[in-house]
Write a protein that holds these residues in place. Sequence first.
Motif, PDB file in Angstrom:
ATOM      1  N   TRP A  38      77.064  33.097  45.650  1.00 42.07           N
ATOM      2  CA  TRP A  38      76.360  33.352  44.674  1.00 42.07           C
ATOM      3  C   TRP A  38      76.949  34.604  43.640  1.00 42.07           C
ATOM      4  CZ3 TRP A  38      71.562  31.005  44.283  1.00 42.07           C
ATOM      5  CH2 TRP A  38      71.427  30.058  45.124  1.00 42.07           C
ATOM      6  N   LEU A  39      76.820  34.138  42.381  1.00 42.02           N
ATOM      7  CA  LEU A  39      77.239  35.278  41.194  1.00 42.02           C
ATOM      8  C   LEU A  39      75.991  36.043  41.053  1.00 42.02           C
ATOM      9  CD1 LEU A  39      79.083  33.002  38.765  1.00 42.02           C
ATOM     10  CD2 LEU A  39      80.082  34.658  40.158  1.00 42.02           C
ATOM     11  N   VAL A  40      76.210  37.325  41.067  1.00 44.15           N
ATOM     12  CA  VAL A  40      74.803  38.250  41.229  1.00 44.15           C
ATOM     13  C   VAL A  40      75.066  39.249  40.033  1.00 44.15           C
ATOM     14  CG1 VAL A  40      73.905  40.218  42.406  1.00 44.15           C
ATOM     15  CG2 VAL A  40      74.994  38.330  43.695  1.00 44.15           C
ATOM     16  N   GLY A  41      73.668  39.392  39.237  1.00 41.39           N
ATOM     17  CA  GLY A  41      73.559  40.097  38.070  1.00 41.39           C
ATOM     18  C   GLY A  41      72.220  40.734  38.225  1.00 41.39           C
ATOM     19  N   VAL A  42      72.070  41.606  37.485  1.00 42.83           N
ATOM     20  CA  VAL A  42      70.964  42.599  37.097  1.00 42.83           C
ATOM     21  C   VAL A  42      70.515  42.755  35.635  1.00 42.83           C
ATOM     22  CG1 VAL A  42      71.133  43.636  39.380  1.00 42.83           C
ATOM     23  CG2 VAL A  42      72.007  44.753  37.257  1.00 42.83           C
ATOM     24  N   GLY A  43      69.348  42.448  35.342  1.00 46.02           N
ATOM     25  CA  GLY A  43      68.881  42.851  33.941  1.00 46.02           C
ATOM     26  C   GLY A  43      67.583  43.599  33.794  1.00 46.02           C
ATOM     27  N   VAL A  44      67.473  44.282  32.670  1.00 45.22           N
ATOM     28  CA  VAL A  44      66.392  45.237  32.381  1.00 45.22           C
ATOM     29  C   VAL A  44      65.637  44.440  30.870  1.00 45.22           C
ATOM     30  CG1 VAL A  44      67.571  46.570  30.997  1.00 45.22           C
ATOM     31  CG2 VAL A  44      65.599  47.482  32.035  1.00 45.22           C
ATOM     32  N   ALA A  45      64.367  44.888  30.819  1.00 43.23           N
ATOM     33  CA  ALA A  45      63.737  44.459  29.606  1.00 43.23           C
ATOM     34  C   ALA A  45      62.506  45.425  29.598  1.00 43.23           C
ATOM     35  CB  ALA A  45      63.094  43.058  29.413  1.00 43.23           C
ATOM     36  N   SER A  46      62.164  45.854  28.463  1.00 38.06           N
ATOM     37  CA  SER A  46      60.811  46.383  28.212  1.00 38.06           C
ATOM     38  C   SER A  46      59.570  45.988  28.061  1.00 38.06           C
ATOM     39  CB  SER A  46      60.781  47.492  26.935  1.00 38.06           C
ATOM     40  OG  SER A  46      62.229  48.557  26.737  1.00 38.06           O
ATOM     41  N   ALA A  47      58.589  46.619  28.790  1.00 43.27           N
ATOM     42  CA  ALA A  47      57.401  45.803  28.765  1.00 43.27           C
ATOM     43  C   ALA A  47      56.345  46.421  27.528  1.00 43.27           C
ATOM     44  CB  ALA A  47      56.733  45.982  29.858  1.00 43.27           C
ATOM     45  N   PHE A  48      55.605  45.814  26.882  1.00 45.29           N
ATOM     46  CA  PHE A  48      54.742  46.321  25.755  1.00 45.29           C
ATOM     47  C   PHE A  48      53.444  45.590  25.775  1.00 45.29           C
ATOM     48  CE2 PHE A  48      52.923  46.416  21.647  1.00 45.29           C
ATOM     49  CZ  PHE A  48      52.891  47.793  21.486  1.00 45.29           C
ATOM     50  N   ARG A  49      52.312  46.177  25.611  1.00 47.22           N
ATOM     51  CA  ARG A  49      51.062  45.337  25.281  1.00 47.22           C
ATOM     52  C   ARG A  49      50.012  46.423  24.595  1.00 47.22           C
ATOM     53  NH1 ARG A  49      47.692  41.689  23.262  1.00 47.22           N
ATOM     54  NH2 ARG A  49      45.665  41.370  24.393  1.00 47.22           N
ATOM     55  N   ASN A  50      49.594  45.865  23.486  1.00 50.67           N
ATOM     56  CA  ASN A  50      48.383  46.666  22.768  1.00 50.67           C
ATOM     57  C   ASN A  50      47.433  47.012  23.739  1.00 50.67           C
ATOM     58  OD1 ASN A  50      49.727  47.584  20.368  1.00 50.67           O
ATOM     59  ND2 ASN A  50      49.015  45.977  19.501  1.00 50.67           N
ATOM     60  N   ASN A  51      46.887  48.227  23.725  1.00 46.96           N
ATOM     61  CA  ASN A  51      45.736  48.697  24.499  1.00 46.96           C
ATOM     62  C   ASN A  51      44.416  48.260  23.608  1.00 46.96           C
ATOM     63  OD1 ASN A  51      44.081  49.718  26.709  1.00 46.96           O
ATOM     64  ND2 ASN A  51      43.690  51.304  25.146  1.00 46.96           N
TER      65      ASN A  51
END
Length: 430
Positions: free
Chosen positions: A128-141
């Motif tokens: 397995w080639l292993v990787g990590v990732g990130v992303a912001s989360a947003f939702r109007n209230n």
Amino acid sequence: IAHESTSGNLPDGDPETAVSQTKLLYAGANRLTAMKLALLDLPEGNAMRAPGEAPGLMVLEVAMDEMAEKLGIDPVEFRVRNDTQVDPHAPDRRFSHRDLVGCLKLGADRFGWAKRNAKPGSLRDGQWLVGVGVASAFRNNMVMKSGARVRLDEQGTVTVETDMTDIGTGTYTIIAQTAAEMMGVPLDKVVVRLGDSDFPASAGSGGQWGANSSTSGVYAACVKLREAVAQRLGINSADAVFEDGQVRSGNRGVPLGEAAQGGLTVEDTIEFGELSKTYQQSTFGAHFVEVGVDVHTAEIRVRRMLAVCAAGRILNPKSARSQVIGGMTMGVGAALMEELAVDTKRGFFANHDLAGYEVPVHADIPHQDVIFLDEVDPISSPMKAKGVGELGICGVSAAVANAVYNATGIRVREYPLTLDKFLDRMPDAA
């Protein structure tokens, strides 16, 4: 920053609002957002499992990663640097409460982001080639007018009636908690009745506005009931303390049921006025994902997931966690397997059932961690809460895509990320 979206719908239909989050998520002086609508002779297009932020962030957060790489800046740090505490389009309009940076930094610490190898395709675990990732989360209230009726009987039982629904999201529980806390009684002394059109109109379920709005309506009704109890006892409602099934004022304590001889019934509605025009209200989060990609077959497997959410006061951590992990699961589906096949000759979806439209099953999903920041939003509502349902899906797919890129060095910009789009571009398995 520029983000344009084209979506299809029937005549008089609405476009997918996939650029809404781009207007608010990051700072930047030069800005362009646009939505285009193509008229299609297909079934009506509408939001089903998530709002426009979910598909919009699938694109935006990949673009943020690509830009961070070109600039030589860590993807978490790049997002932190571009944070804003005001609406970039209207700087006088502040966020009621915003801690995206807190989500990113805490998530990076808990996920072990510092160990990430920034060079794509450089970490391998067996086949397995292993990787990590990130992303912001947003939702109007969003907050909506919501009403409730509250009854108090001579046994000290509080009954709440509202036409709010519980679609498996725990509405019965959080409404009972609200009434119990407001009236100073244990949960077993609260009866919740929902879903009857004879009851006061509520905000309804959907769009992550239901919990905050409906409990605020119950709060308003309970305030009115407290005032009625205090008036009946001849005490100042501002001085009355409701706890342990009693009403206390100074050295005087009266059982709640005794104060309700003959029963008491009140009804009230919460309305939010121009609040949304005065403040920008939104919820924030950060999704972290680790994937493995088989060097021989390009099969993608999610190995770890973490969501960190900033959504005001969390009314019930257990049910809120269930909401978020459900969203995370659907985000994996959107990233890796869910794809509609359109029969362009007959104008319908060819894979219109679960035999042909693949969704994640238990074997596809590893253990998921969810962290809620310990915060309140005093502007949002009397509950100081915000919605959390859709926040769980918003950003997940981009985090998966960014992790796959980190694992393989192959950037695919078309969802779902199926193995056929990687296989002939995979690095030498040896």
